[in-house]
Design a protein around this motif. Structure first.
Motif, PDB file in Angstrom:
ATOM      1  N   MET A 190       1.184  -1.253  -0.045  1.00 41.77           N
ATOM      2  CA  MET A 190      -0.034   0.345  -0.095  1.00 41.77           C
ATOM      3  C   MET A 190       0.876   1.345  -0.214  1.00 41.77           C
ATOM      4  SD  MET A 190      -2.920  -0.472   2.896  1.00 41.77           S
ATOM      5  CE  MET A 190      -4.427  -2.512   2.119  1.00 41.77           C
ATOM      6  N   ASP A 191       0.354   2.341  -0.845  1.00 42.38           N
ATOM      7  CA  ASP A 191       1.012   3.352  -1.073  1.00 42.38           C
ATOM      8  C   ASP A 191       0.933   3.906   1.059  1.00 42.38           C
ATOM      9  OD1 ASP A 191      -1.110   4.718  -0.777  1.00 42.38           O
ATOM     10  OD2 ASP A 191      -1.173   6.107  -2.364  1.00 42.38           O
ATOM     11  N   GLY A 192       1.555   5.320   1.061  1.00 46.50           N
ATOM     12  CA  GLY A 192       1.876   5.746   2.174  1.00 46.50           C
ATOM     13  C   GLY A 192      -0.137   6.474   2.678  1.00 46.50           C
ATOM     14  N   HIS A 193      -0.881   6.129   2.030  1.00 46.62           N
ATOM     15  CA  HIS A 193      -2.188   7.063   2.169  1.00 46.62           C
ATOM     16  C   HIS A 193      -3.172   5.144   2.353  1.00 46.62           C
ATOM     17  CE1 HIS A 193      -1.229  10.551   0.840  1.00 46.62           C
ATOM     18  NE2 HIS A 193      -0.332  10.476  -0.236  1.00 46.62           N
ATOM     19  N   GLY A 194      -3.071   4.334   1.750  1.00 43.82           N
ATOM     20  CA  GLY A 194      -3.949   3.436   1.757  1.00 43.82           C
ATOM     21  C   GLY A 194      -4.181   2.892   0.789  1.00 43.82           C
ATOM     22  N   ARG A 195      -3.680   3.141  -0.343  1.00 43.02           N
ATOM     23  CA  ARG A 195      -3.834   2.931  -1.394  1.00 43.02           C
ATOM     24  C   ARG A 195      -3.263   1.251  -1.539  1.00 43.02           C
ATOM     25  NH1 ARG A 195      -4.343   6.702  -5.124  1.00 43.02           N
ATOM     26  NH2 ARG A 195      -2.290   7.188  -4.957  1.00 43.02           N
ATOM     27  N   ILE A 196      -4.056   0.828  -2.466  1.00 47.76           N
ATOM     28  CA  ILE A 196      -2.967  -0.636  -2.850  1.00 47.76           C
ATOM     29  C   ILE A 196      -2.922   0.129  -3.992  1.00 47.76           C
ATOM     30  CG2 ILE A 196      -3.657  -2.819  -3.846  1.00 47.76           C
ATOM     31  CD1 ILE A 196      -6.321  -3.369  -1.985  1.00 47.76           C
ATOM     32  N   ARG A 197      -1.087  -0.691  -3.414  1.00 44.92           N
ATOM     33  CA  ARG A 197      -0.592  -0.309  -4.846  1.00 44.92           C
ATOM     34  C   ARG A 197      -0.494  -0.787  -6.132  1.00 44.92           C
ATOM     35  NH1 ARG A 197       4.618   2.006  -6.934  1.00 44.92           N
ATOM     36  NH2 ARG A 197       3.642   3.980  -6.028  1.00 44.92           N
ATOM     37  N   VAL A 198      -0.449  -1.161  -7.586  1.00 44.48           N
ATOM     38  CA  VAL A 198      -0.735  -1.255  -8.713  1.00 44.48           C
ATOM     39  C   VAL A 198       0.079  -1.246  -9.418  1.00 44.48           C
ATOM     40  CG1 VAL A 198      -2.175  -2.937 -10.024  1.00 44.48           C
ATOM     41  CG2 VAL A 198      -3.154  -2.290  -8.533  1.00 44.48           C
ATOM     42  N   VAL A 199       1.059  -2.440 -10.153  1.00 48.90           N
ATOM     43  CA  VAL A 199       2.100  -2.146 -11.023  1.00 48.90           C
ATOM     44  C   VAL A 199       1.643  -3.015 -11.841  1.00 48.90           C
ATOM     45  CG1 VAL A 199       4.724  -2.730 -11.638  1.00 48.90           C
ATOM     46  CG2 VAL A 199       3.929  -1.879  -9.372  1.00 48.90           C
ATOM     47  N   VAL A 200       1.669  -2.313 -14.138  1.00 43.14           N
ATOM     48  CA  VAL A 200       1.141  -2.619 -14.563  1.00 43.14           C
ATOM     49  C   VAL A 200       1.896  -3.072 -15.593  1.00 43.14           C
ATOM     50  CG1 VAL A 200      -0.380  -2.160 -16.874  1.00 43.14           C
ATOM     51  CG2 VAL A 200      -1.026  -2.627 -14.361  1.00 43.14           C
ATOM     52  N   ILE A 201       2.286  -4.161 -15.841  1.00 48.00           N
ATOM     53  CA  ILE A 201       3.598  -4.296 -17.385  1.00 48.00           C
ATOM     54  C   ILE A 201       3.501  -4.444 -18.350  1.00 48.00           C
ATOM     55  CG2 ILE A 201       6.090  -4.937 -17.168  1.00 48.00           C
ATOM     56  CD1 ILE A 201       5.552  -5.996 -14.295  1.00 48.00           C
ATOM     57  N   ASP A 227       1.542  -8.759 -18.773  1.00 50.18           N
ATOM     58  CA  ASP A 227       1.800  -9.019 -20.679  1.00 50.18           C
ATOM     59  C   ASP A 227       2.933 -10.503 -20.354  1.00 50.18           C
ATOM     60  OD1 ASP A 227       1.403  -9.456 -22.437  1.00 50.18           O
ATOM     61  OD2 ASP A 227       2.242  -7.829 -23.811  1.00 50.18           O
ATOM     62  N   LEU A 228       2.054 -11.556 -20.920  1.00 47.19           N
ATOM     63  CA  LEU A 228       2.325 -13.333 -21.019  1.00 47.19           C
ATOM     64  C   LEU A 228       3.527 -12.627 -21.771  1.00 47.19           C
ATOM     65  CD1 LEU A 228       0.499 -15.451 -19.202  1.00 47.19           C
ATOM     66  CD2 LEU A 228       2.020 -14.284 -18.274  1.00 47.19           C
ATOM     67  N   HIS A 229       3.497 -11.821 -22.842  1.00 52.29           N
ATOM     68  CA  HIS A 229       4.007 -11.617 -24.453  1.00 52.29           C
ATOM     69  C   HIS A 229       4.575 -10.996 -24.705  1.00 52.29           C
ATOM     70  CE1 HIS A 229       2.501 -16.629 -24.462  1.00 52.29           C
ATOM     71  NE2 HIS A 229       1.599 -15.525 -24.489  1.00 52.29           N
ATOM     72  N   PHE A 230       5.946 -10.589 -24.689  1.00 49.85           N
ATOM     73  CA  PHE A 230       6.216  -8.598 -24.987  1.00 49.85           C
ATOM     74  C   PHE A 230       6.442  -9.053 -26.336  1.00 49.85           C
ATOM     75  CE2 PHE A 230       5.277  -9.010 -20.212  1.00 49.85           C
ATOM     76  CZ  PHE A 230       5.413  -7.170 -20.037  1.00 49.85           C
ATOM     77  N   ARG A 231       7.101  -7.594 -26.914  1.00 60.13           N
ATOM     78  CA  ARG A 231       7.460  -7.451 -28.262  1.00 60.13           C
ATOM     79  C   ARG A 231       9.051  -7.759 -27.944  1.00 60.13           C
ATOM     80  NH1 ARG A 231       3.047  -3.679 -30.081  1.00 60.13           N
ATOM     81  NH2 ARG A 231       4.018  -2.575 -27.867  1.00 60.13           N
TER      82      ARG A 231
END
Length: 75
Positions: A1-12, A57-61
């Motif tokens: 969670m970030d400093g404000h209690g929000r869930i941190r999502v990383v999108v790749i 993403d499971l398949h990167f160019r």
């Protein structure tokens, strides 16, 4: 969670329109979102992002292997 209690999502994903769409939707739902346009070289590169959830993403160019990264994340 970030400093404000929000869930941190990383999108790749190497598809930038997909990244923009996912960022917009997830931030609209109150998540703290970080994006990467290519898979990190190793988990140490992902660690500073302090992800609670990774959307991957499971398949990167160009040969990136999302499945291998997923296996490494899962441990």
């Amino acid at each position: 969670m970030d400093g404000h209690g929000r869930i941190r999502v990383v999108v790749i994903d190497d598809d930038e329109p997909v990244l923009r769409l996912l960022r917009e939707v997830l931030e609209g739902e109150g998540y703290d979102v970080a994006t990467l346009t290519r898979p990190p070289r190793d988990l140490a590169d992902l660690s500073p992002l302090a992800a609670d959830l990774v959307v991957l993403d499971l398949h990167f160019r160009g040969g990136g292997d999302g499945a291998a990264l997923l296996a490494a994340i899962k441990g």
